[in-house]
Write an enzyme that holds these catalytic residues in place. Structure first.
Site, PDB file in Angstrom:
ATOM      1  N   GLY A 287      36.869  34.426  35.964  1.00 35.14           N
ATOM      2  CA  GLY A 287      37.483  35.089  37.100  1.00 35.14           C
ATOM      3  C   GLY A 287      36.497  35.228  38.246  1.00 35.14           C
ATOM      4  N   SER A 288      36.598  36.332  38.947  1.00 36.31           N
ATOM      5  CA  SER A 288      35.879  36.462  40.210  1.00 36.31           C
ATOM      6  C   SER A 288      34.367  36.444  40.107  1.00 36.31           C
ATOM      7  CB  SER A 288      36.311  37.750  40.916  1.00 36.31           C
ATOM      8  OG  SER A 288      37.704  37.726  41.082  1.00 36.31           O
TER       9      SER A 288
END
Lengths: 577, 378
Positions: A287-288
């Site tokens: 993810g981020s």
């Protein structure tokens, strides 16, 4: 006097005796001289006892010499079934001490074998009681038992051994050749009951004890990591969690925690699922947190600068048939703000400036798609598709940490490279191999793996990451009072069995290092399926904060930031003085 | 050197070797069974002390004074032999009733019977020199008593001692002048009896089979004799060294009693084992010289009986451990562990030396003078 006839008879008896004595001499010479070799060999077949002497398995120590694993000598009970007259009676007598079902015990005592184990590695207490029973046909042999004095601490890294002291998991497996030592042997004699005759021991080659393995892990930091991770997992109802503390400048692992955990003293009591070292064996979509890689590559390649702006489409950006969303709608953001606010659209647009090929090359340089080589069993490569297999949507997924699979250790190592001014260090956990006298047999020094980005680019990225742990960033909860923090949150959807992104199962993570400009430690915290809260900035950032604060204090790292009120006080004092 | 001095020294050397080897062979077993490695050594030393007292008494007692006591002593032995079968008094071990309980010690009446029968036969045969040719008046009464003794011992059962005593009795009768016309049928009559005895008992039959081919059943019937072979053979010429035996660690049964000679051979080699045989040979030669030079028939027969008893027992014991004859439970005189055997053997040697004492001194002439009327025809 008796008659001459009787004198003759006496002489006859005398002659018979003399002849008999002559025969005795002949018989003795035959047996003792002519048949000496043959009979001596037959005797040796009976008496010879060549015993293998187990070496003591080396210890596994933390970086300050505190043992995680050690060996102690304990007695093991065996039987010589053919010497047992009444197996049922012996079984009855042994029942309280032998952890075997009654039938199994009786069955072993009845086996037509010269040697069967009844109970391996008994307590000295039980052995003494059995000894007092004075049973025929049973005996003890000394073995070494592996003990893990710190219980479950660092269990996934330490691993465990089988009953024969062979490493099965973790360091016990990967450093087995150093730990196991070399068996010795002994040429001796045995009595008819099979016991060694100590006074007739002829030759002895002592075993060479195994080497001690010194880890980079500090058990205090490990304890901090495990307790904070467990608490966070419990608080956020996560099904699992990983936490890694590393020294960015060297790649040395200071703590490596997994939850759920197990006790290596009794590994069989825990399900296999609890014994996995998820930090190296499990792959997740980062993810981020992965945006620091994307932005890092872009900065390094010169595709963007920190001050360059990117239009974030007010929260919705159409790529092909897919629409990309941001959590909050943004207009124009600088590159630094993309990191700070974790804008998906911003990251994707920056990646598009780079192009697939350069992005992929950069990701590879960061070490993804290949094992880090930390030296723990079961490490996997993760998943990074080559650009020719990328779909049209990949450029909109990979930059924000989708369509890539990473292990926590890969993620930590990549972030450590940024923290270390762009120079990637190979993560390592074994620092030294020591012999019995404490001398170093091998020393493992920090190993640079290569430069992943220029120092300037790294510095720029760090300054952007510093803004994450601020009131305007995604992880205000990661901010430390006395230290500057650079970090990045990550929240990713897990993939459902159907192959679609789940709407209910998330992975929340945070990675950060402090002090930001000259980091002593890097912490990565990953929580698997926290609920109901699942944002990395909410569930994982506080873990980072707690672990980092306690660890930096323990290490005695000088603060690089004044707490707000302290600064005010000092300022007042300076003007007043 | 005087014959008696040599005899005495030989016995002392045998006793010394015995004491050392008793300790060497029994220490491990004693430590484990009685928590005292000196257990058998201490007992043997006590028995030797008692035996030496008996020896001193016998040396200094005119052996003729035993003559009138020989029949009562033999009858006492027969009573004791009968008592081993009485529950509460007798003690059985290993399937045989051989002992009488005496507090912590046990008396083996067959050892006493051995010696008293020799005393009695020497006296009887000497007395009946003139009637020896006649069966009923000469041979029959002593033969009957001997058969009673033999019958009681075979009933224990103890075939080894029976064979030993029977052989000694036959030797004494033979040398005393019993006609072969009488002796040979007697000996022939014994053959089917022994045959029947051997094959009536399963364990004796097995011993015979084991003797013929011990390797056929090395774990069973052949076990003891094979272990004895291994002990002796391992010794080689110089032996494994004192106390270095391996076979004594429970491999060789009866290592400190009947099979002690095997361990001596293992630890001291053929040099040690042959030396012991030679010591017994010296004992035999000295004994036979005393026998030949004894001043009267009684003395001669007594000496012959004692020498035969010790000599034959030695020969049978060593023949057994070297596998030359089937296994019999007979101890090696002066060396094997065993109290009764030790005491009576030492007493017997004392008597033997007293017989020798009369042959070479004035005491002999003096004695002949005093008892001129009672001496035998020459």
């Amino acid at each position: 006097m008796i008659s001459n006839g009787c004198r003759f008879r006496a002489s006859f008896v005398y002659a018979f005796f003399l002849l008999s004595f002559g025969l005795l001499y002949t018989r003795l010479v035959t047996l003792q001289v002519f048949r000496h070799e043959d009979l001596l060999r037959r005797g040796l077949d009976l008496h010879r006892l060549n015993l293998k002497i187990d070496p003591r398995r080396g210890r596994i120590l933390d970086c300050r010499g505190r043992p995680f694993a050690m060996s102690e000598r304990v007695p093991s009970l065996y039987a010589v079934p053919e010497k047992i007259g009444d197996p049922a009676a012996v079984a009855r007598a042994l029942r309280p001490y032998v952890p075997l079902p009654d039938e199994e015990l009786l069955d072993r005592l009845r086996r037509r074998k010269k040697f069967v184990w009844l109970a391996r590695k008994l307590d000295a207490d039980a052995a003494a009681k059995i000894e007092r029973l004075g049973l025929e046909g049973i005996g003890f042999r000394e073995e070494t038992r592996r003990v893990y004095p710190q219980g479950g601490l660092l269990a996934h890294v330490i691993g465990f051994t089988d009953v024969d002291n062979k490493g099965l998991e973790g360091i016990e497996l990967s450093a087995d050749e150093h730990l196991r030592g070399q068996a010795g042997w002994m040429a001796s004699h045995r009595d008819r009951k099979g016991r060694e005759i100590m006074t007739l021991r002829r030759q002895e080659v002592p075993p060479i004890d195994g080497y001690d393995v010194v880890l980079t892990v500090d058990s205090v930091i490990q304890h901090i990591a495990e307790s904070e991770l467990e608490e966070a997992c419990a608080r956020h109802n996560a099904i699992a969690g990983c936490l890694i503390v590393m020294e960015p400048g060297t790649g040395a692992v200071l703590a490596l925690a997994n939850w759920p955990s197990y006790d290596p003293n009794e590994p069989a009591r825990s399900p296999q699922d609890h014994r996995r070292n998820r930090c190296v064996t499990d792959v997740y979509e980062p993810g981020s947190t992965f945006k620091i890689v994307t932005v890092g590559v872009a900065l390094d390649e010169g595709a963007v600068t920190l001050a360059d702006t990117v239009f974030c489409e007010n929260g919705a950006f159409r790529v092909g048939r897919h629409t990309l969303h941001d959590v909050h709608a943004y207009g124009t953001l600088t590159t630094a703000e993309v990191v700070q606010k974790s804008s998906n659209i911003g990251a994707v647009k920056i990646a598009m400036k780079l192009g697939e090929r350069r992005l992929h090359g950069g990701i590879e340089r960061f070490g993804f798609g290949a094992p880090t080589g930390i030296g723990l069993p079961g490490e996997v490569s993760g998943m990074l598709h080559p650009p020719h297999r990328w779909s049209g949507l990949s450029i909109a997924a990979v930059p924000m940490g989708h369509e890539v699979g990473v292990t926590p250790i890969q993620m930590a190592a990549a972030a450590a490279a940024i923290a270390n001014g762009g120079l990637a260090m190979r993560p390592y956990i074994v620092r030294e191999i020591l012999d019995a006298s404490g001398g170093a047999v091998r020393t493992f020094l920090p190993q640079p793996r290569g430069r992943v980005m220029s120092e300037a680019a790294a510095a720029a990225l760090v300054s952007a990451m510093e803004r994450v742990a601020s009131r305007e960033g995604t992880a205000a909860r990661a901010a430390l009072e006395e230290y500057t923090v650079a970090g990045k949150t990550g929240t990713s959807q897990k993939i459902d069995p159907g192959g679609r992104y789940s709407r209910s199962r998330f992975i929340g993570s945070f990675l950060g290092f402090a002090p930001a400009r000259d980091p002593s430690i890097l912490v990565l915290a990953v929580l698997d399926e926290p609920r109901p809260a699942y944002y990395g900035g909410v569930v994982a950032a506080p873990v980072f904060k707690a672990v980092a604060a306690r660890t930096l204090k323990y290490l005695g790292v000088p603060p690089d930031r004044q707490p707000a009120d302290a600064t005010a006080l000092r300022r007042a004092a300076a003007s007043g003085g | 050197m005087q014959c008696r001095t040599l005899l005495f020294l030989t016995v002392v050397v045998l006793l010394s070797i015995g004491v050392v080897m008793i300790y060497s062979t029994s220490a491990v077993f004693a430590q484990e069974s009685f928590n005292d490695s000196y257990y058998f050594l201490k007992r043997q030393a006590a028995w030797i002390a008692i035996g030496l007292a008996g020896f001193a008494l016998a040396v200094n007692t005119d052996y003729h004074s035993l003559r009138e006591r020989s029949l009562p002593l033999l009858l006492a032995s027969i009573v004791l032999l009968a008592l081993v079968f009485v529950p509460g008094i007798g003690r059985a071990a290993g399937g045989a009733s051989r002992w009488i309980r005496l507090g912590t010690f046990s008396l083996q009446p067959s050892e006493m019977a051995k010696f008293t029968l020799v005393l009695y036969l020497a006296d009887a045969m000497a007395r009946k020199q003139r009637r020896i040719d006649r069966f009923w008046k000469g041979l029959a009464p002593p033969l009957a008593l001997a058969l009673v003794v033999l019958g009681l011992i075979i009933a224990q059962p103890d075939l080894g001692t029976t064979v030993l005593i029977a052989s000694v009795a036959v030797i004494m009768l033979f040398v005393a002048g019993a006609r072969l016309r009488l002796l040979v049928p007697l000996a022939l009559a014994a053959v089917p009896a022994v045959y029947a005895l051997v094959f009536s008992s399963a364990y004796r039959r097995r011993r015979i089979i084991a003797f013929l081919n011990p390797w056929a059943d090395p774990e069973g019937t052949g076990f003891q004799i094979i272990q004895s072979f291994i002990a002796l053979g391992s010794g080689g010429i110089a032996g494994l060294g004192l106390a270095q035996s391996r076979q004594k660690f429970y491999y060789l049964p009866a290592a400190h009693t009947d099979f002690i000679f095997s361990i001596i051979g293992e630890e001291l080699g053929v040099i040690g084992s042959a030396a012991i045989v030679t010591l017994f040979l010296v004992l035999l030669i000295c004994g036979m010289r005393i026998c030949r030079n004894a001043i009267d028939v009684y003395g001669q027969l007594l000496a012959l009986g004692i020498v035969s008893l010790i000599g034959l027992q030695t020969i049978i014991n060593i023949a057994v451990v070297t596998g030359a004859v089937p296994t019999k439970g007979l101890p090696l005189p002066f060396i094997s562990f065993g109290g009764s055997s030790m005491v009576f053997n030492l007493f017997a040697v004392g008597v033997l030396m007293n017989v020798g004492r009369h042959m070479d001194t004035d005491t002999a002439a003096h004695y002949l003078e005093r008892h001129a009327g009672r001496t035998m025809r020459v």
